[in-house]
Design an enzyme around this catalytic site. Structure first.
Site, PDB file in Angstrom:
ATOM      1  N   ASN A   9       0.866  -1.170   0.000  1.00  0.00           N
ATOM      2  CA  ASN A   9       0.000   0.000   0.000  1.00  0.00           C
ATOM      3  C   ASN A   9       0.908   1.227   0.000  1.00  0.00           C
ATOM      4  OD1 ASN A   9      -1.778   2.060   0.490  1.00  0.00           O
ATOM      5  ND2 ASN A   9      -2.402   1.365   2.524  1.00  0.00           N
ATOM      6  N   LYS A  11       0.171   4.220  -0.282  1.00  0.00           N
ATOM      7  CA  LYS A  11      -0.479   5.388   0.344  1.00  0.00           C
ATOM      8  C   LYS A  11      -0.260   6.628  -0.527  1.00  0.00           C
ATOM      9  CE  LYS A  11      -0.149   3.139   4.800  1.00  0.00           C
ATOM     10  NZ  LYS A  11      -0.014   3.232   6.240  1.00  0.00           N
ATOM     11  N   HIS A  95      -9.423   1.211   4.932  1.00  0.00           N
ATOM     12  CA  HIS A  95      -8.135   1.342   5.612  1.00  0.00           C
ATOM     13  C   HIS A  95      -8.308   2.263   6.823  1.00  0.00           C
ATOM     14  CE1 HIS A  95      -4.007   2.487   6.466  1.00  0.00           C
ATOM     15  NE2 HIS A  95      -3.673   1.348   5.879  1.00  0.00           N
ATOM     16  N   GLU A  97      -6.659   4.625   7.914  1.00  0.00           N
ATOM     17  CA  GLU A  97      -6.471   6.067   7.643  1.00  0.00           C
ATOM     18  C   GLU A  97      -7.738   6.660   7.043  1.00  0.00           C
ATOM     19  OE1 GLU A  97      -2.826   5.393   5.555  1.00  0.00           O
ATOM     20  OE2 GLU A  97      -1.935   4.829   7.474  1.00  0.00           O
ATOM     21  N   GLU A 167      -5.191  -4.738  10.651  1.00  0.00           N
ATOM     22  CA  GLU A 167      -4.154  -3.725  10.852  1.00  0.00           C
ATOM     23  C   GLU A 167      -4.424  -2.988  12.159  1.00  0.00           C
ATOM     24  OE1 GLU A 167      -2.224  -2.603   6.833  1.00  0.00           O
ATOM     25  OE2 GLU A 167      -3.923  -1.275   7.152  1.00  0.00           O
ATOM     26  N   GLY A 173       2.730   2.415  10.809  1.00  0.00           N
ATOM     27  CA  GLY A 173       3.675   3.521  10.641  1.00  0.00           C
ATOM     28  C   GLY A 173       4.397   3.913  11.918  1.00  0.00           C
ATOM     29  N   SER A 213       3.696  -2.024  10.342  1.00  0.00           N
ATOM     30  CA  SER A 213       5.145  -2.077  10.541  1.00  0.00           C
ATOM     31  C   SER A 213       5.785  -3.406  10.128  1.00  0.00           C
ATOM     32  CB  SER A 213       5.504  -1.740  12.000  1.00  0.00           C
ATOM     33  OG  SER A 213       5.111  -0.407  12.298  1.00  0.00           O
TER      34      SER A 213
HETATM   35  P1  13P Z   1       3.196   0.498   7.702  1.00  0.00           P
HETATM   36  O1  13P Z   1       3.687  -0.782   7.089  1.00  0.00           O
HETATM   37  O2  13P Z   1       3.905   1.708   7.206  1.00  0.00           O
HETATM   38  O3  13P Z   1       3.123   0.398   9.199  1.00  0.00           O
HETATM   39  O4  13P Z   1       1.665   0.672   7.189  1.00  0.00           O
HETATM   40  C1  13P Z   1       0.795  -0.382   7.300  1.00  0.00           C
HETATM   41  C2  13P Z   1      -0.410  -0.081   6.518  1.00  0.00           C
HETATM   42  O5  13P Z   1      -1.195   0.788   6.889  1.00  0.00           O
HETATM   43  C3  13P Z   1      -0.632  -0.811   5.265  1.00  0.00           C
HETATM   44  O6  13P Z   1      -1.899  -0.583   4.762  1.00  0.00           O
END
Ligand code: 13P
Length: 252
Positions: A9, A11, A95, A97, A167, A173, A213
């Protein structure tokens, strides 16, 4: 036997040149990982450019979001058919976010999930608890309610095509990865929810990815868990070597 799926992803990262370069880097190294499904999800404006790179390879293309309507006056939105039209086979939905920064609800995620399935896109439906929810021992309840809300009305036949991504929000992150045991506990709960709602046979076919992560150095032990069928990777998916290193962890 469920094939592992490693999904990147990206983002709101990359630009056109770096997106194409990243896709080329991944495509260049996939031969060693034929036993694993690989997917990249670039920003929507770069889908067509990345599609050119991955076409005819074993790397699949996905979007990070979509709208549930087919077409019409929905300024700024993209339909499932549009995503398919530019080469997507998958779409990430709900997601964290989008849920927490952009206010997306389970009801909205549910409409999108049904629309994606109807259009023949594989939805990757995300669920996950906040740190405060985990600390208050509410993880199982939060996951159950997101599962029920986001997947309402999905038939037993359809669920086999759905990918679920667990997640934990506190692991996204932050560099704070869930332990394999913490992740496996929730994945096993999700498998149980699937079995209760559908049946054992369908539940056994659904891939449940872990996200938060994940990197090459911790992927192996996460992916060795019986109910962890792949990874949804953010930061570490932005470097081809690191992403392929995660695929290596999936091969075992
Ligand atoms: P990270 O791998 O940067 O922690 O993000 C995970 C994520 O949100 C994947 O959709």
């Amino acid at each position: 036997m469920r094939r592992k799926l490693i999904a990147g992803n990206w983002k709101m990262n990359t630009d056109r040149a770096s997106a194409v370069a990243l896709a080329k880097g991944i495509v260049g190294g996939v031969d060693k990982y034929k036993a694993v499904d690989l997917l990249v999800c670039p920003p929507a404006v770069y889908l067509t450019f990345v599609a050119e790179v991955v076409r005819g390879t074993s790397v699949a293309l996905g979007a990070q979001n979509m709208y549930h309507e087919g077409n019409g006056a929905f300024t700024g939105e993209l339909s499932a058919a549009m995503l398919k039209d530019v080469g997507c086979s998958h779409v990430i939905l709900g997601h964290s976010e989008r849920r927490h920064i952009l206010g997306e609800t389970d009801a909205a995620v549910n409409k999108k999930t049904l629309a994606a399935l109807a259009a023949g896109l594989v939805p990757i439906v995300c669920v996950g608890e906040l740190l405060a929810e985990r600390e208050a021992n509410k993880t199982a309840a939060v996951i159950r309610s997101q599962f029920e809300g986001s997947l309402a009305g999905v038939s037993a036949e359809q669920i086999e095509k759905v990918v679920i991504a667990y997640e934990p929000v506190w692991a996204i992150g932050t560099g704070k990865v869930a332990t394999p045991q913490q992740a496996e506990e929730v994945h096993a709960d999700l498998r149980k929810l699937l079995t209760e709602r559908y049946n054992g046979q369908s539940a056994a076919k659904v891939r449940i990815l872990y996200g938060g992560s994940v990197k090459a150095s911790n992927a192996g032990e996460l992916l060795a868990q019986p109910n962890i069928d792949g990874a949804l990777v953010g930061g570490a998916s932005l470097k081809a070597d690191e992403f392929l290193g995660i695929a290596a962890g999936a091969v075992g």
